[in-house]
Motif scaffolding. Structure first.
Motif, PDB file in Angstrom:
ATOM      1  N   ASN A 157      26.008 -11.434 -21.229  1.00 14.24           N
ATOM      2  CA  ASN A 157      24.825 -10.891 -21.907  1.00 14.24           C
ATOM      3  C   ASN A 157      25.200  -9.640 -22.695  1.00 14.24           C
ATOM      4  N   ASP A 158      24.190  -9.010 -23.299  1.00 15.09           N
ATOM      5  CA  ASP A 158      24.464  -7.800 -24.102  1.00 15.09           C
ATOM      6  C   ASP A 158      25.028  -6.673 -23.252  1.00 15.09           C
ATOM      7  N   GLU A 159      24.687  -6.665 -21.957  1.00 14.14           N
ATOM      8  CA  GLU A 159      25.112  -5.555 -21.094  1.00 14.14           C
ATOM      9  C   GLU A 159      26.202  -5.971 -20.113  1.00 14.14           C
ATOM     10  N   GLY A 160      26.918  -7.024 -20.442  1.00 17.74           N
ATOM     11  CA  GLY A 160      27.991  -7.477 -19.555  1.00 17.74           C
ATOM     12  C   GLY A 160      27.649  -8.832 -18.961  1.00 17.74           C
ATOM     13  N   PRO A 161      28.480  -9.309 -18.024  1.00 12.80           N
ATOM     14  CA  PRO A 161      28.249 -10.635 -17.452  1.00 12.80           C
ATOM     15  C   PRO A 161      26.893 -10.702 -16.747  1.00 12.80           C
ATOM     16  N   ASP A 162      26.330 -11.906 -16.702  1.00 13.69           N
ATOM     17  CA  ASP A 162      25.035 -12.126 -16.046  1.00 13.69           C
ATOM     18  C   ASP A 162      25.247 -11.948 -14.537  1.00 13.69           C
ATOM     19  N   THR A 163      24.790 -10.810 -14.010  1.00 13.79           N
ATOM     20  CA  THR A 163      25.114 -10.496 -12.615  1.00 13.79           C
ATOM     21  C   THR A 163      24.385 -11.384 -11.616  1.00 13.79           C
ATOM     22  N   GLU A 164      23.223 -11.917 -12.028  1.00 21.41           N
ATOM     23  CA  GLU A 164      22.535 -12.818 -11.079  1.00 21.41           C
ATOM     24  C   GLU A 164      23.390 -14.059 -10.832  1.00 21.41           C
ATOM     25  N   ILE A 176      36.596 -18.520  -5.396  1.00 20.13           N
ATOM     26  CA  ILE A 176      36.496 -17.644  -6.574  1.00 20.13           C
ATOM     27  C   ILE A 176      37.173 -16.325  -6.223  1.00 20.13           C
ATOM     28  N   LYS A 177      38.386 -16.180  -6.753  1.00 19.16           N
ATOM     29  CA  LYS A 177      39.210 -15.024  -6.400  1.00 19.16           C
ATOM     30  C   LYS A 177      39.026 -13.879  -7.367  1.00 19.16           C
ATOM     31  N   GLY A 178      38.394 -14.132  -8.487  1.00 14.53           N
ATOM     32  CA  GLY A 178      38.261 -13.008  -9.402  1.00 14.53           C
ATOM     33  C   GLY A 178      37.547 -13.367 -10.672  1.00 14.53           C
ATOM     34  N   MET A 179      37.519 -12.391 -11.576  1.00 18.42           N
ATOM     35  CA  MET A 179      36.900 -12.634 -12.868  1.00 18.42           C
ATOM     36  C   MET A 179      37.556 -11.783 -13.947  1.00 18.42           C
ATOM     37  N   TRP A 180      37.502 -12.315 -15.165  1.00 19.45           N
ATOM     38  CA  TRP A 180      37.920 -11.562 -16.342  1.00 19.45           C
ATOM     39  C   TRP A 180      36.741 -10.722 -16.814  1.00 19.45           C
ATOM     40  N   LEU A 181      37.052  -9.588 -17.402  1.00 17.87           N
ATOM     41  CA  LEU A 181      35.973  -8.791 -17.985  1.00 17.87           C
ATOM     42  C   LEU A 181      36.550  -7.815 -19.002  1.00 17.87           C
ATOM     43  N   VAL A 182      36.016  -7.838 -20.198  1.00 20.89           N
ATOM     44  CA  VAL A 182      36.336  -6.817 -21.216  1.00 20.89           C
ATOM     45  C   VAL A 182      35.087  -5.935 -21.294  1.00 20.89           C
ATOM     46  N   PRO A 183      35.117  -4.758 -20.633  1.00 18.60           N
ATOM     47  CA  PRO A 183      33.875  -4.019 -20.430  1.00 18.60           C
ATOM     48  C   PRO A 183      33.317  -3.369 -21.685  1.00 18.60           C
ATOM     49  N   PRO A 188      34.676 -11.819 -27.914  1.00 15.82           N
ATOM     50  CA  PRO A 188      34.385 -11.463 -29.299  1.00 15.82           C
ATOM     51  C   PRO A 188      32.998 -10.867 -29.529  1.00 15.82           C
ATOM     52  N   THR A 189      32.153 -10.670 -28.519  1.00 14.45           N
ATOM     53  CA  THR A 189      30.755 -10.339 -28.836  1.00 14.45           C
ATOM     54  C   THR A 189      30.530  -8.855 -29.113  1.00 14.45           C
ATOM     55  N   GLY A 190      31.429  -7.994 -28.623  1.00 11.84           N
ATOM     56  CA  GLY A 190      31.228  -6.553 -28.770  1.00 11.84           C
ATOM     57  C   GLY A 190      30.302  -5.978 -27.719  1.00 11.84           C
ATOM     58  N   SER A 191      29.879  -6.788 -26.745  1.00 10.73           N
ATOM     59  CA  SER A 191      28.955  -6.280 -25.723  1.00 10.73           C
ATOM     60  C   SER A 191      29.633  -5.191 -24.888  1.00 10.73           C
ATOM     61  N   VAL A 192      28.820  -4.291 -24.357  1.00 11.19           N
ATOM     62  CA  VAL A 192      29.335  -3.182 -23.548  1.00 11.19           C
ATOM     63  C   VAL A 192      28.708  -3.284 -22.159  1.00 11.19           C
ATOM     64  N   CYS A 193      29.554  -3.285 -21.159  1.00  7.27           N
ATOM     65  CA  CYS A 193      29.089  -3.413 -19.772  1.00  7.27           C
ATOM     66  C   CYS A 193      28.314  -2.151 -19.378  1.00  7.27           C
ATOM     67  N   SER A 194      27.084  -2.329 -18.904  1.00  7.23           N
ATOM     68  CA  SER A 194      26.266  -1.169 -18.542  1.00  7.23           C
ATOM     69  C   SER A 194      26.662  -0.653 -17.162  1.00  7.23           C
ATOM     70  N   GLU A 195      26.214   0.549 -16.874  1.00  7.92           N
ATOM     71  CA  GLU A 195      26.459   1.172 -15.565  1.00  7.92           C
ATOM     72  C   GLU A 195      25.886   0.278 -14.441  1.00  7.92           C
ATOM     73  N   ASP A 196      24.684  -0.269 -14.658  1.00  8.08           N
ATOM     74  CA  ASP A 196      24.048  -1.094 -13.619  1.00  8.08           C
ATOM     75  C   ASP A 196      24.864  -2.355 -13.342  1.00  8.08           C
ATOM     76  N   VAL A 197      25.309  -2.997 -14.435  1.00  5.65           N
ATOM     77  CA  VAL A 197      26.109  -4.221 -14.265  1.00  5.65           C
ATOM     78  C   VAL A 197      27.408  -3.872 -13.541  1.00  5.65           C
ATOM     79  N   ALA A 198      28.041  -2.772 -13.963  1.00  7.80           N
ATOM     80  CA  ALA A 198      29.303  -2.372 -13.324  1.00  7.80           C
ATOM     81  C   ALA A 198      29.087  -2.105 -11.831  1.00  7.80           C
TER      82      ALA A 198
END
Ligand code: PLP
Length: 422
Positions: A157-164, A176-183, A188-198
């Motif tokens: 999503n716009d604020e990072g991965p869909d945490t639900e 599921i041992k892990g996940m990729w994340l470009v915060p 390619p979307t340019g989204s920025v991971c929010s504090e809440d998502v993090a």
């Protein structure tokens, strides 16, 4: 009126007009490329002074940088990037020229030996799965796939991965041992991971005790506006939540100085860094400290990096503005495409009419405009809606970005008209 709402006769007239525009486009015999996110020659020129550095060969602690040793990298460079990555120098390793190599090393070490919280190496499991926020970085997905890790797409999503979605999946699936994340300014979307998502990602219960987030902060300081958004302090959030080893962080100067001759960084808890260095010690006697000292002299301090990145911004922001202008002017009224307007990073993510991304890329290719293959931003190259195209405008001169984007807009409209006509 939006294309899908046009009466058949109007749609036919629109399609004819696009066919004519496309024939004109082809007749131009263009040779343009919007594929890989590389710095332009002018951006590389910003770092030309590196070629006559370092001025000496002695590091701050007296180390002769020409010799072997210093596996964790020069302390003064680790201090600069610790500040930029929001952690402390003891938690940072300064390594070779590629952060992708560090990600590969991390996965290989995890598969062979496990991570600090692992009951056993990941590789003894029958299945190891990784969550892949989509659209995402093709090389992340290909790297994990090559090591036998199964790729599981999750929405970005716009604020990072869909945490639900993520929290529900990791809660009861130990494979599921892990996940990729470009915060920050995701590729390619340019989204920025929010504090809440993090915070959620750092604290969520996971069935795998050694669940690992590969936090690739490749674009931490790559702002396109004067708002210099800070990345959430994920290492502190994870430590506070009692999961100090959950995150391994990566970054590099590939798009700060020279993409082929920069310095890459790995950061994490003390145990993460110690385990990484223990493994590394078997296949390296130390990094290229001459290059590291050169970078220290070039930047001076973290503020030197920030000031340098503002010069990059001045060179590439006009190219991103051109992408927005053309997409806005050519596509908005037709209601068949959406795109991101990133505040940083190297890419724009364009969603065209469902089922037409491959056709757009094919049309563009025939007209001499190279685009990243449709589907690249998805695990196994499979975009279930065949709609996403990654645009990378940094490398070509502005005039070429303009010409390429005008052409892309024509291809998007023609492919949509063809598809709607059935
Ligand atoms: N990570 C991301 C998200 C990228 O987009 C890129 C390059 O496009 C890289 C890593 C490559 O990094 P490096 O040059 O440090 O290997």
């Amino acid at each position: 009126m939006a294309l899908p709402d046009l009466a058949p006769a109007d749609l036919a007239a629109f399609a004819d007009a696009q066919r004519a525009a496309y024939a004109e486009l082809k007749a131009k015999g263009l040779q343009l490329d919007l594929t890989r996110g590389k710095p332009s020659p002018e951006q590389l020129d910003l770092s030309e002074a590196l070629l006559s550095l370092p001025s000496g060969h002695v590091a701050a602690d007296g180390t002769d940088v020409r010799n072997y040793g210093g596996l964790a990298g020069l302390p003064e460079l680790r201090a600069i990037f610790a500040e930029l990555l929001g952690t402390s120098p003891a938690n940072v390793v300064a390594a070779g020229n590629s952060s992708l190599t560090l990600m590969h090393d991390t996965l290989v070490q995890s598969l062979l030996y496990g991570r600090p919280d692992s009951p056993e190496p990941w590789g003894v499991e029958d299945v190891v799965r990784f969550l892949c926020p989509v659209p995402g970085y093709d090389r992340h997905f290909a790297l994990a796939d090559r090591l036998g890790i199964e790729l599981v797409p999750v929405p970005l999503n716009d604020e990072g991965p869909d945490t639900e979605v993520v929290a529900a999946m990791v809660a009861d699936d130990p494979t599921i041992k892990g996940m990729w994340l470009v915060p920050t300014y995701a590729n390619p979307t340019g989204s920025v991971c929010s504090e809440d998502v993090a915070r959620t990602l750092a604290s969520m219960p996971t069935a795998a005790p050694d669940f690992t987030i590969l936090w690739d902060n490749a674009y931490a300081v790559h702002h396109l506006t004067d708002v210099e958004t800070a990345t959430p302090d994920i290492l502190a959030l994870a430590a506070e939540a009692g999961n100090p080893h959950r995150v391994v962080m990566f970054a590099s100067t590939s798009k700060i100085t020279f993409a082929g001759a920069g310095v890459a960084f790995l950061a994490g808890s003390e145990a993460t860094v110690a385990a990484y260095l223990e493994g590394l010690g078997f296949y390296s006697i130390g990094p290229d400290k001459v290059n590291q000292l050169r970078h220290v002299e070039f930047f001076g301090d973290a503020e030197g990096v920030r000031a340098h990145m503002r010069k990059h911004r001045d060179l590439i922001a006009p190219k991103f503005a051109e992408v927005q202008r053309i997409l806005g002017e050519r596509l908005t009224e037709h209601g068949i495409a959406e795109w991101t307007d990133p505040a940083g990073g190297y890419f724009v993510s364009l969603d065209v009419l469902d089922g037409t991304a491959r056709r757009v890329v094919e049309l563009a290719k025939e007209a001499g405009i190279a685009l990243t293959p449709a589907g690249s931003s998805f695990p196994y190259g499979e975009d279930p809606r065949d709609r996403n195209i990654r645009l990378a405008p940094t490398l070509p001169p502005v005039a070429e970005v303009t010409a390429a984007m005008e052409g892309v807009a024509t291809c998007v409209l023609l492919a949509a008209a063809e598809s709607l006509q059935g």
